[in-house]
Every structure is written in C-alpha cells, then in structure tokens.
Write an enzyme that holds these catalytic residues in place. Structure first.
Site, mmCIF file in Angstrom:
data_model
loop_
_atom_site.group_PDB
_atom_site.id
_atom_site.type_symbol
_atom_site.label_atom_id
_atom_site.label_comp_id
_atom_site.label_asym_id
_atom_site.label_seq_id
_atom_site.Cartn_x
_atom_site.Cartn_y
_atom_site.Cartn_z
ATOM 1 N N LEU A 210 0.891 -1.448 -0.142
ATOM 2 C CA LEU A 210 0.038 0.192 0.104
ATOM 3 C C LEU A 210 0.920 1.232 0.129
ATOM 4 O O LEU A 210 1.951 1.132 0.623
ATOM 5 C CB LEU A 210 -1.007 -0.101 1.131
ATOM 6 C CG LEU A 210 -1.755 -1.214 1.424
ATOM 7 C CD1 LEU A 210 -2.815 -0.776 2.533
ATOM 8 C CD2 LEU A 210 -2.561 -1.425 0.223
ATOM 9 N N GLY B 106 0.946 -5.083 1.383
ATOM 10 C CA GLY B 106 -0.014 -5.179 0.210
ATOM 11 C C GLY B 106 0.478 -5.933 -1.058
ATOM 12 O O GLY B 106 -0.344 -6.664 -1.578
ATOM 13 N N ASN C 5 4.868 -7.469 6.375
ATOM 14 C CA ASN C 5 5.673 -6.989 7.689
ATOM 15 C C ASN C 5 5.103 -5.653 8.132
ATOM 16 O O ASN C 5 5.898 -4.777 8.766
ATOM 17 C CB ASN C 5 7.078 -6.357 6.654
ATOM 18 C CG ASN C 5 6.734 -5.183 5.665
ATOM 19 O OD1 ASN C 5 5.563 -5.497 4.843
ATOM 20 N ND2 ASN C 5 7.515 -4.300 5.569
ATOM 21 N N GLU C 6 3.605 -5.594 8.223
ATOM 22 C CA GLU C 6 3.128 -4.554 8.600
ATOM 23 C C GLU C 6 3.565 -4.330 10.096
ATOM 24 O O GLU C 6 3.902 -3.023 10.489
ATOM 25 C CB GLU C 6 1.524 -4.607 8.707
ATOM 26 C CG GLU C 6 0.725 -4.395 7.548
ATOM 27 C CD GLU C 6 0.926 -5.582 6.652
ATOM 28 O OE1 GLU C 6 1.646 -6.540 6.645
ATOM 29 O OE2 GLU C 6 0.264 -5.502 5.683
HETATM 30 N N1 CO8 Z 1 4.635 3.547 -0.107
HETATM 31 C C1 CO8 Z 1 4.974 4.895 -0.687
HETATM 32 N N2 CO8 Z 1 6.192 5.120 -1.219
HETATM 33 C C2 CO8 Z 1 7.013 4.008 -1.089
HETATM 34 C C3 CO8 Z 1 6.798 2.714 -0.668
HETATM 35 C C4 CO8 Z 1 5.357 2.653 -0.193
HETATM 36 N N3 CO8 Z 1 4.969 1.396 0.254
HETATM 37 N N4 CO8 Z 1 7.710 1.979 -0.620
HETATM 38 C C5 CO8 Z 1 8.728 2.749 -1.193
HETATM 39 N N5 CO8 Z 1 8.428 3.893 -1.838
HETATM 40 C C6 CO8 Z 1 9.354 5.038 -2.198
HETATM 41 C C7 CO8 Z 1 10.384 5.344 -1.248
HETATM 42 O O1 CO8 Z 1 10.214 6.301 -0.311
HETATM 43 C C8 CO8 Z 1 11.202 6.267 -2.217
HETATM 44 O O2 CO8 Z 1 10.777 7.432 -2.443
HETATM 45 P P1 CO8 Z 1 11.803 8.578 -2.809
HETATM 46 O O3 CO8 Z 1 12.321 8.188 -4.389
HETATM 47 O O4 CO8 Z 1 10.861 9.776 -2.821
HETATM 48 O O5 CO8 Z 1 12.612 8.427 -2.000
HETATM 49 C C9 CO8 Z 1 10.997 5.281 -3.720
HETATM 50 O O6 CO8 Z 1 9.707 4.693 -3.447
HETATM 51 C C10 CO8 Z 1 11.963 4.121 -3.720
HETATM 52 O O7 CO8 Z 1 12.024 3.201 -2.813
HETATM 53 P P2 CO8 Z 1 13.532 2.684 -2.510
HETATM 54 O O8 CO8 Z 1 14.515 3.511 -2.858
HETATM 55 O O9 CO8 Z 1 13.510 2.050 -0.962
HETATM 56 O O10 CO8 Z 1 13.603 1.422 -3.504
HETATM 57 P P3 CO8 Z 1 14.299 0.166 -3.480
HETATM 58 O O11 CO8 Z 1 14.377 -0.491 -4.759
HETATM 59 O O12 CO8 Z 1 15.546 0.416 -2.744
HETATM 60 O O13 CO8 Z 1 13.443 -0.971 -2.408
HETATM 61 C C11 CO8 Z 1 11.476 -1.772 -1.714
HETATM 62 C C12 CO8 Z 1 12.043 -1.108 -2.771
HETATM 63 C C13 CO8 Z 1 11.991 -2.935 -1.183
HETATM 64 C C14 CO8 Z 1 10.072 -1.822 -2.013
HETATM 65 C C15 CO8 Z 1 11.429 -0.427 -0.573
HETATM 66 O O14 CO8 Z 1 10.968 0.558 -1.122
HETATM 67 C C16 CO8 Z 1 10.481 -0.893 0.661
HETATM 68 O O15 CO8 Z 1 10.816 -1.983 1.647
HETATM 69 N N6 CO8 Z 1 9.575 -0.090 0.791
HETATM 70 C C17 CO8 Z 1 8.563 -0.296 1.870
HETATM 71 C C18 CO8 Z 1 7.589 -1.352 1.567
HETATM 72 C C19 CO8 Z 1 6.740 -1.550 2.832
HETATM 73 O O16 CO8 Z 1 7.098 -1.765 3.981
HETATM 74 N N7 CO8 Z 1 5.532 -1.513 2.537
HETATM 75 C C20 CO8 Z 1 4.492 -1.559 3.449
HETATM 76 C C21 CO8 Z 1 3.227 -0.648 3.090
HETATM 77 S S1 CO8 Z 1 1.794 -1.016 4.476
HETATM 78 C C22 CO8 Z 1 0.949 -2.097 3.569
HETATM 79 O O17 CO8 Z 1 1.034 -2.614 2.315
HETATM 80 C C23 CO8 Z 1 -0.439 -2.981 4.355
HETATM 81 C C24 CO8 Z 1 -0.960 -1.808 5.072
HETATM 82 C C25 CO8 Z 1 -2.209 -2.476 6.176
HETATM 83 C C26 CO8 Z 1 -2.678 -1.322 6.877
HETATM 84 C C27 CO8 Z 1 -3.263 -1.813 8.077
HETATM 85 C C28 CO8 Z 1 -3.486 -0.586 8.902
HETATM 86 C C29 CO8 Z 1 -4.635 -0.774 10.034
#
Ligand code: CO8
Length: 300
Positions: free
Chosen positions: A106, A151, A175-176
């Site tokens: 997400l 997500g 990994n939430e």
């Molecule tokens: N949302 C928004 N932006 C993101 C996300 C995301 N999920 N993931 C990465 N980005 C952004 C980064 O901040 C970065 O932005 P910028 O260029 O402006 O600095 C850009 O995308 C590129 O990211 P990276 O440099 O980190 O790219 P890499 O290729 O090195 O790594 C990964 C890619 C492995 C995907 C890494 O970005 C990562 O680990 N991202 C986080 C993923 C994550 O933890 N997602 C969880 C989202 S929460 C969810 O899905 C469920 C929520 C359920 C809610 C329940 C509540 C009650």
C-alpha cells in the site's frame, strides 16, 4: 459476497462457464494470422489478452515501486472487472513491468496526514481490490519477479498460485508490524489459508520479510524458478489449471474461499471505521512518518 455489479461465483449463468468454449488452438500453421490479442492499458497497469488461450497478462507499471495508491487500486479493480466480464478470458497472470519490484504494498503516503474521508475512500478501494481478486472466477497466477512486502504480498497471496524468481535479494511477507501497524483480519485470514496458522502467527508478529528461498520453504510461494524462466513457468502452470472444466474449479474455489470473503463483506463498514480510527492516531502517524524517513535515509 462480491463487490457491486459482480455476481457471486456460484450464481453466474452457464454462459460464464468459459470451459464450454473450444480448447485453446495448438500452434498455428505457417501463413495463418497470429492469434488474436487484445490489449488495454491505463496509467498504472498494462493488460494483454491472448484470445486463443484465454490468458491475460497483467503487468504493473507504476514506477518507482508499484505502490498501491488509490489510483493504482482503482485501475487494478477496473482491469480485473473488465477481464472477469470478458468471456474470452479464463485466466490472468499478474506480474510487474519494473525490474526487482513486484509491488511495495500500500502506498504509505495515502495513509499519512490525510482526511478521514480520504482514509475511508482509500480503505474501501483496498477492500474492493481484495474482494475482486480473492473471489475471482478466473485462474489467477502471480509471477512474483521482485520484492513484495505487505500489500504486495497480499496481492500474491490472493492468487491461486505463486511462482517467484529464485533471487534471495527478493523478499515477500506481511511486514506491517515493522511499520508499527497491524495487518487487518482479512490479510491474516488470506495468509493463514496459504501457510497455516503457526507460520502465519510467527511471521505476522515478527513482521517478517522472507527471502525467496525461505518463502518457498514456508509455502508462501509455491515454486521458485530462475528469473528468465518465470513467464514460461507461469504460462505452463496456467495451462495446467485451465485444463480442468471451469465450473468444477470455480465451485471448488468458492467452497475454499467463501467463508473468508463473507467475513469481510459482513463487516466491511466496521472494518473501514476501524482502519480510520487506527490510522489517524498520532502514534501511528508518527510511526509511518518515521518509516518513510527511514526509507529515504537508506537511499542516501
Ligand atoms: N509507499 C509509498 N512510497 C514508497 C513505498 C510505499 N509502500 N515503498 C517505497 N516507496 C518510495 C520510497 O520512499 C522512495 O521514495 P523517494 O524516491 O521519494 O525517496 C521510492 O519509493 C523508492 O524506494 P526505495 O529507494 O526504497 O527503492 P528500493 O528499490 O531500494 O526498495 C522496496 C524497494 C524494497 C519496495 C522498499 O522501498 C521498501 O521496502 N518499501 C517499503 C515497503 C513496505 O514496507 N510497504 C508496506 C506498506 S503498508 C501495507 O501494504 C499494508 C498496510 C495495512 C494497513 C493496516 C492498517 C490498519
């Protein structure tokens, strides 16, 4: 059970039984035109449907990381609905057009510093996508060609079969907990139905992201293949699943998934309220902001 406008799997008229169509044509003799292929595309997703096999290829193309924003989720749901309603389509392979990332889950920016109305709209779109994908009549195969946290993992878990590129740098999981948030019950139910209670419990509490080989050992993904063989394997798995009569497979799928789908349908509004209450807490907002900062720092 189904989102508005979609008939439940078990109530569709016989015309929906795609198995009544002639089987996919063998290789065409030379000189004949290529198999008809239809494609549609929006800002975030590209879809190509091969009418001769009944298989659609859906590719996420939303750089940098295919995060599931409101726009992405809406386009994803619309694309699935189009395929679901297309009698020429029996199965869909879901993959990413970006190197190294299937989907980053997400879009965290949709859950930070926004209005209550926005949170409600966003969460309804997440629910909608899951109801469509998990309850799809089509055979759904995830070809996971990159990392797939949270997500992104849910998207893969909601498919009928998961094949992942054999690269230990790619990881997948819910990994939430690492973000200081909690996966909702229907994420958990979907996970438990794939890996079993104990593995899901440990993995969810620790917010584990499993490297591809470990994900395979845990049963989170069904198969690992070298990256260059991923699409070939996905096509072979799809052909195997499509060899069965659609009605038998669909009714079996309904039997296996209905209770979990019904549970969200029955508690949809309550689930949206819970999400809004949870996500708007200052402590949760702070955790998400810190997580985003950590992502940015990791880069520099
Ligand atoms: N949302 C928004 N932006 C993101 C996300 C995301 N999920 N993931 C990465 N980005 C952004 C980064 O901040 C970065 O932005 P910028 O260029 O402006 O600095 C850009 O995308 C590129 O990211 P990276 O440099 O980190 O790219 P890499 O290729 O090195 O790594 C990964 C890619 C492995 C995907 C890494 O970005 C990562 O680990 N991202 C986080 C993923 C994550 O933890 N997602 C969880 C989202 S929460 C969810 O899905 C469920 C929520 C359920 C809610 C329940 C509540 C009650």
């Amino acid at each position: 059970l189904c989102p508005p406008g979609v008939l439940p799997l078990c109530c569709r008229p016989p015309a929906w039984d795609r198995a009544t169509r002639p089987p996919p044509s063998p290789l065409l003799p030379p000189g004949l035109p290529l198999a008809p292929c239809r494609s549609f595309s929006n800002n975030k997703i590209q879809v190509e449907l091969d009418e001769s096999s009944g298989v659609a290829m859906m590719k996420f193309k939303s750089p940098p990381v295919n995060s599931l924003s409101l726009e992405f989720l809406t386009e994803f749901s619309i694309s699935l609905e189009k395929l679901e309603n297309d009698r020429a389509c029996r199965g869909v392979i879901i993959t990413s057009a970006l190197p190294k990332i299937f989907s980053s889950g997400l879009d965290i920016t949709e859950m930070c510093g926004k209005s209550m109305e926005h949170y409600a709209e966003f969460w309804r779109a997440v629910q909608e996508l899951w109801l469509r994908l998990y309850g799809s009549n089509m055979v759904t195969v995830a070809a996971v060609n990159g990392s797939s946290p949270a997500g992104g993992c849910l998207v893969a878990l909601s498919c009928d079969y998961r094949i992942m590129a054999e690269n230990p740098k790619f990881s997948i999981g819910l990994n939430e907990a690492q973000l200081g948030i909690v996966a909702p019950f229907w994420f958990k139910d979907t996970f438990v139905n794939v890996v079993g209670h104990r593995t899901a419990e440990r993995s969810l509490q620790l917010g584990s992201l499993h490297p591809a080989p470990e994900a395979h050992r845990l049963g989170l993904v069904d198969e690992l293949v070298p990256e260059e063989k991923l699409m070939e394997k996905a096509a072979a798995v799809m052909a195997q699943w499509l060899a069965l009569p659609d009605h038998a497979r669909q009714l079996t799928k309904t039997m296996m998934r209905k209770a979990v789908l019904d549970r969200l349908v029955a508690h949809r509004e309550e689930d949206i309220k819970n999400f809004i209450t949870f996500i708007s807490k200052e402590s949760i907002q702070k955790s998400l902001r810190m997580y985003m900062e950590m992502l940015k720092k990791k880069k520099s």
